[in-house]
Design a protein around this motif. Sequence first.
Motif, PDB file in Angstrom:
ATOM      1  N   ILE A  10       0.859  -1.178   0.000  1.00 16.24           N
ATOM      2  CA  ILE A  10       0.000   0.000   0.000  1.00 16.24           C
ATOM      3  C   ILE A  10       0.901   1.234   0.000  1.00 16.24           C
ATOM      4  O   ILE A  10       1.783   1.367   0.839  1.00 16.24           O
ATOM      5  CB  ILE A  10      -0.910   0.021   1.238  1.00 16.24           C
ATOM      6  N   LEU A  11       0.663   2.113  -0.957  1.00 14.29           N
ATOM      7  CA  LEU A  11       1.412   3.365  -1.079  1.00 14.29           C
ATOM      8  C   LEU A  11       0.531   4.517  -0.627  1.00 14.29           C
ATOM      9  O   LEU A  11      -0.595   4.666  -1.106  1.00 14.29           O
ATOM     10  CB  LEU A  11       1.847   3.579  -2.532  1.00 14.29           C
ATOM     11  N   PHE A  12       1.041   5.305   0.322  1.00 15.67           N
ATOM     12  CA  PHE A  12       0.383   6.517   0.779  1.00 15.67           C
ATOM     13  C   PHE A  12       1.257   7.698   0.375  1.00 15.67           C
ATOM     14  O   PHE A  12       2.479   7.627   0.507  1.00 15.67           O
ATOM     15  CB  PHE A  12       0.262   6.542   2.311  1.00 15.67           C
ATOM     16  N   THR A  13       0.635   8.793  -0.090  1.00 20.15           N
ATOM     17  CA  THR A  13       1.397   9.995  -0.412  1.00 20.15           C
ATOM     18  C   THR A  13       0.725  11.215   0.210  1.00 20.15           C
ATOM     19  O   THR A  13      -0.475  11.195   0.516  1.00 20.15           O
ATOM     20  CB  THR A  13       1.533  10.221  -1.936  1.00 20.15           C
ATOM     21  N   ASP A  14       1.514  12.288   0.385  1.00 24.45           N
ATOM     22  CA  ASP A  14       1.025  13.517   0.990  1.00 24.45           C
ATOM     23  C   ASP A  14       1.950  14.660   0.582  1.00 24.45           C
ATOM     24  O   ASP A  14       3.169  14.541   0.690  1.00 24.45           O
ATOM     25  CB  ASP A  14       1.023  13.352   2.515  1.00 24.45           C
ATOM     26  N   VAL A  15       1.376  15.765   0.124  1.00 24.07           N
ATOM     27  CA  VAL A  15       2.169  16.941  -0.252  1.00 24.07           C
ATOM     28  C   VAL A  15       2.636  17.645   1.024  1.00 24.07           C
ATOM     29  O   VAL A  15       1.828  17.947   1.915  1.00 24.07           O
ATOM     30  CB  VAL A  15       1.360  17.915  -1.134  1.00 24.07           C
ATOM     31  N   VAL A  16       3.931  17.900   1.112  1.00 24.36           N
ATOM     32  CA  VAL A  16       4.520  18.585   2.272  1.00 24.36           C
ATOM     33  C   VAL A  16       4.081  20.044   2.277  1.00 24.36           C
ATOM     34  O   VAL A  16       4.230  20.744   1.266  1.00 24.36           O
ATOM     35  CB  VAL A  16       6.061  18.486   2.232  1.00 24.36           C
ATOM     36  N   THR A  74       9.271   5.752  -6.728  1.00 21.63           N
ATOM     37  CA  THR A  74      10.515   6.298  -7.284  1.00 21.63           C
ATOM     38  C   THR A  74      10.233   7.119  -8.541  1.00 21.63           C
ATOM     39  O   THR A  74      10.731   8.239  -8.691  1.00 21.63           O
ATOM     40  CB  THR A  74      11.502   5.160  -7.603  1.00 21.63           C
ATOM     41  N   ASN A  75       9.435   6.572  -9.445  1.00 19.88           N
ATOM     42  CA  ASN A  75       9.110   7.300 -10.679  1.00 19.88           C
ATOM     43  C   ASN A  75       8.325   8.575 -10.387  1.00 19.88           C
ATOM     44  O   ASN A  75       8.547   9.608 -11.030  1.00 19.88           O
ATOM     45  CB  ASN A  75       8.348   6.400 -11.643  1.00 19.88           C
ATOM     46  N   ALA A  76       7.418   8.515  -9.422  1.00 17.51           N
ATOM     47  CA  ALA A  76       6.652   9.707  -9.064  1.00 17.51           C
ATOM     48  C   ALA A  76       7.571  10.776  -8.480  1.00 17.51           C
ATOM     49  O   ALA A  76       7.465  11.952  -8.845  1.00 17.51           O
ATOM     50  CB  ALA A  76       5.549   9.340  -8.079  1.00 17.51           C
ATOM     51  N   ARG A  93       5.680  13.491   0.439  1.00 18.96           N
ATOM     52  CA  ARG A  93       6.073  12.357   1.283  1.00 18.96           C
ATOM     53  C   ARG A  93       5.398  11.110   0.748  1.00 18.96           C
ATOM     54  O   ARG A  93       4.263  11.149   0.292  1.00 18.96           O
ATOM     55  CB  ARG A  93       5.579  12.565   2.723  1.00 18.96           C
ATOM     56  N   MET A  94       6.121  10.002   0.818  1.00 20.33           N
ATOM     57  CA  MET A  94       5.549   8.728   0.391  1.00 20.33           C
ATOM     58  C   MET A  94       5.962   7.635   1.370  1.00 20.33           C
ATOM     59  O   MET A  94       7.088   7.621   1.843  1.00 20.33           O
ATOM     60  CB  MET A  94       6.026   8.371  -1.009  1.00 20.33           C
ATOM     61  N   ALA A  95       5.019   6.752   1.662  1.00 16.71           N
ATOM     62  CA  ALA A  95       5.280   5.635   2.551  1.00 16.71           C
ATOM     63  C   ALA A  95       4.644   4.390   1.969  1.00 16.71           C
ATOM     64  O   ALA A  95       3.593   4.453   1.332  1.00 16.71           O
ATOM     65  CB  ALA A  95       4.699   5.898   3.939  1.00 16.71           C
ATOM     66  N   ILE A  96       5.324   3.266   2.138  1.00 18.56           N
ATOM     67  CA  ILE A  96       4.812   1.987   1.641  1.00 18.56           C
ATOM     68  C   ILE A  96       4.663   1.046   2.826  1.00 18.56           C
ATOM     69  O   ILE A  96       5.567   0.914   3.656  1.00 18.56           O
ATOM     70  CB  ILE A  96       5.763   1.387   0.601  1.00 18.56           C
ATOM     71  N   HIS A  97       3.534   0.396   2.881  1.00 19.36           N
ATOM     72  CA  HIS A  97       3.263  -0.627   3.889  1.00 19.36           C
ATOM     73  C   HIS A  97       3.026  -1.938   3.142  1.00 19.36           C
ATOM     74  O   HIS A  97       2.332  -1.944   2.126  1.00 19.36           O
ATOM     75  CB  HIS A  97       2.042  -0.282   4.728  1.00 19.36           C
ATOM     76  N   PHE A  98       3.585  -3.021   3.628  1.00 19.48           N
ATOM     77  CA  PHE A  98       3.361  -4.317   2.986  1.00 19.48           C
ATOM     78  C   PHE A  98       2.794  -5.284   4.013  1.00 19.48           C
ATOM     79  O   PHE A  98       3.307  -5.416   5.110  1.00 19.48           O
ATOM     80  CB  PHE A  98       4.668  -4.879   2.416  1.00 19.48           C
ATOM     81  N   GLY A  99       1.728  -5.938   3.625  1.00 19.91           N
ATOM     82  CA  GLY A  99       1.152  -6.909   4.546  1.00 19.91           C
ATOM     83  C   GLY A  99      -0.157  -7.446   4.046  1.00 19.91           C
ATOM     84  O   GLY A  99      -0.669  -7.099   3.047  1.00 19.91           O
TER      85      GLY A  99
END
Length: 99
Positions: A10-16, A74-76, A93-99
């Motif tokens: 799961i990729l989450f993003t947020d503009v700083v 990475t591409n973004a 900001r970007m964060a990845i969660h795996f599960g």
Amino acid sequence: MQQPTVPQAILFTDVVGSTVLWERDPDSMGSLIARHDRLLESCVEEAGGRVIKGLGDGILAVFPTMNEAALAATNAQRSLWPEPPRGLGLKVRMAIHFG
């Protein structure tokens, strides 16, 4: 009977600093966020993922594997970071969660 779950990334993003940017220049931010959303959606789809939800100034996307999520992020980042007019000049900001 409960179905077995398949791990997903799961990729989450947020503009700083988006609140300050919106307050400073709402007209420009409207068009920047629209371009941001199109760019992120394109990067997600090209990497084999799917945008589940827009989060105002970010997204939530899912991928079958961690590698695909990392590729999209990475591409973004490469597309977003350069100064305009080539890139948007937004820090995201970007964060990845795996599960």
